[in-house]
Design an enzyme around this catalytic site. Structure first.
Site, PDB file in Angstrom:
ATOM      1  CD  GLU A  44      41.700 -59.352 -42.302  1.00 43.98           C
ATOM      2  OE1 GLU A  44      42.342 -60.257 -42.858  1.00 43.98           O
ATOM      3  OE2 GLU A  44      42.108 -58.758 -41.278  1.00 43.98           O
ATOM      4  CG  HIS A  90      45.399 -59.802 -40.626  1.00 41.15           C
ATOM      5  ND1 HIS A  90      44.248 -60.174 -39.968  1.00 41.15           N
ATOM      6  CD2 HIS A  90      46.430 -60.134 -39.813  1.00 41.15           C
ATOM      7  CE1 HIS A  90      44.566 -60.696 -38.801  1.00 41.15           C
ATOM      8  NE2 HIS A  90      45.881 -60.694 -38.693  1.00 41.15           N
ATOM      9  CB  CYS A 112      45.713 -63.958 -38.358  1.00 38.77           C
ATOM     10  SG  CYS A 112      47.122 -63.351 -37.402  1.00 38.77           S
TER      11      CYS A 112
HETATM   12  N1  LIG Z   1      46.684 -64.260 -31.328  1.00 34.08           N
HETATM   13  C1  LIG Z   1      47.395 -64.945 -32.382  1.00 34.08           C
HETATM   14  C2  LIG Z   1      46.760 -64.617 -33.722  1.00 34.08           C
HETATM   15  C3  LIG Z   1      47.042 -63.191 -34.095  1.00 34.08           C
HETATM   16  C4  LIG Z   1      45.921 -62.520 -34.881  1.00 34.08           C
HETATM   17  O1  LIG Z   1      44.938 -63.133 -35.285  1.00 34.08           O
HETATM   18  N2  LIG Z   1      46.078 -61.221 -35.040  1.00 34.08           N
HETATM   19  C5  LIG Z   1      45.054 -60.378 -35.603  1.00 34.08           C
HETATM   20  C6  LIG Z   1      44.376 -59.554 -34.555  1.00 34.08           C
HETATM   21  C7  LIG Z   1      45.369 -58.603 -33.956  1.00 34.08           C
HETATM   22  C8  LIG Z   1      44.777 -57.845 -32.760  1.00 34.08           C
HETATM   23  O2  LIG Z   1      43.628 -57.376 -32.864  1.00 34.08           O
HETATM   24  O3  LIG Z   1      45.489 -57.815 -31.747  1.00 34.08           O
HETATM   25  C9  LIG Z   1      48.869 -64.560 -32.404  1.00 34.08           C
HETATM   26  O4  LIG Z   1      49.226 -63.565 -31.741  1.00 34.08           O
HETATM   27  O5  LIG Z   1      49.642 -65.228 -33.109  1.00 34.08           O
END
Ligand SMILES: N[C@@H](CCC(=O)NCCCC(=O)O)C(=O)O
Length: 257
Positions: A223, A221, A112
């Site tokens: 994981e 994701h 991500c």
């Molecule tokens: N911020 C980036 C990457 C998105 C990401 O890694 N999401 C996983 C976590 C989600 C959360 O906890 O909000 C994007 O928005 O593209």
């Protein structure tokens, strides 16, 4: 043989009035339970990171997602309000780790935010608020309370035949994944090969061209459902195998790559 170790760059979080270096449990659990590797969470510093010293001591790099975004200045753009929130310490820690892991042939799995960092680290760019572009779906985190619902598998991606990702997932064609992102790869870095896309054309997986070892990024994701979802499990298992093979070679030669 002791479990190999992977580096996981932390996020900077403000909790109870203090600054924490933190990573979500889902990554550490998937690494341990499916890849069968230990995780060292790497503190995030804007300066003073000893990248090679860290990589000398691990057998792989796992780069997690985050609600924060890579700072646009790192891919030649002016930051706008819509590009935040930012985590410059994570950027400064993660991008050099990604570049040096690729240089040194240390297995790398980027997830991500991680695939976005991989793209920027190798010279690509990102697009923000992609759902506002014509014809692009809403890939954002669902507005729900339960994390299992947030990370629900809900979107098809199409994995290219003969790709690294197809090899690691154990299948090509349509794969159902979850989706929690507002940004995506805009210009793909020269050294990356797009290996999966969504129906709206959003880049969903890449591999590093001519990589010395396992080196892929995914926008979804794996994981989160690594113990129960077959493609997710296969990807983490393949990462673990690459990490174990790297550790075994290092033990024999007694020299880090
Ligand atoms: N911020 C980036 C990457 C998105 C990401 O890694 N999401 C996983 C976590 C989600 C959360 O906890 O909000 C994007 O928005 O593209």
């Amino acid at each position: 043989m002791p479990k190999p170790i992977v580096a996981l760059p932390a996020d900077i979080r403000q909790l109870d009035g203090a600054i924490w270096h933190a990573s979500p449990n889902q990554y550490v659990q998937a690494a341990l339970k499916v890849a069968d590797v230990m995780t060292f969470i790497i503190p995030a510093f804007e300066e003073g990171n000893e990248t090679d010293a860290i990589l000398d001591r691990v057998d792989g790099v796992l780069v997690s997602g985050s609600a924060t975004n890579v700072h646009p200045s790192l891919y030649g753009k002016q930051a706008t309000d819509g590009d935040g929130p930012f985590d410059p310490a994570r950027d400064a820690t993660s991008l050099p780790l990604i570049r040096r892991a690729i240089d040194r042939g240390i297995p790398l799995l980027a997830i991500c935010r991680g695939i976005q960092e991989l793209n920027v680290a190798l010279g690509g760019t990102l697009a923000s608020e992609i759902q506002d572009q014509p014809g692009i779906w809403d890939h954002r985190k669902p507005d729900v309370k339960e994390r299992d619902d947030m990370y629900a598998i809900r979107q098809p991606v199409f994995v290219a035949e003969g790709s690294c990702i197809a090899n690691y997932l154990g299948l090509a064609g349509e794969v159902q994944v979850n989706s929690l992102h507002r940004q995506a790869i805009a210009e793909t870095a020269p050294r990356l090969k797009v290996e999966a896309t969504a129906e709206d054309g959003t880049v969903e997986a890449v591999s590093v061209i001519d990589a010395k070892n396992f080196a892929v990024g995914v926008q979804w994701h794996p994981e989160y459902w690594a113990e129960t979802d077959a493609p997710s499990r296969a990807l983490f298992h393949a990462f673990g195998e690459a990490v174990r093979a790297y550790a075994a070679r290092k033990a024999i030669t007694n020299v880090a790559a």
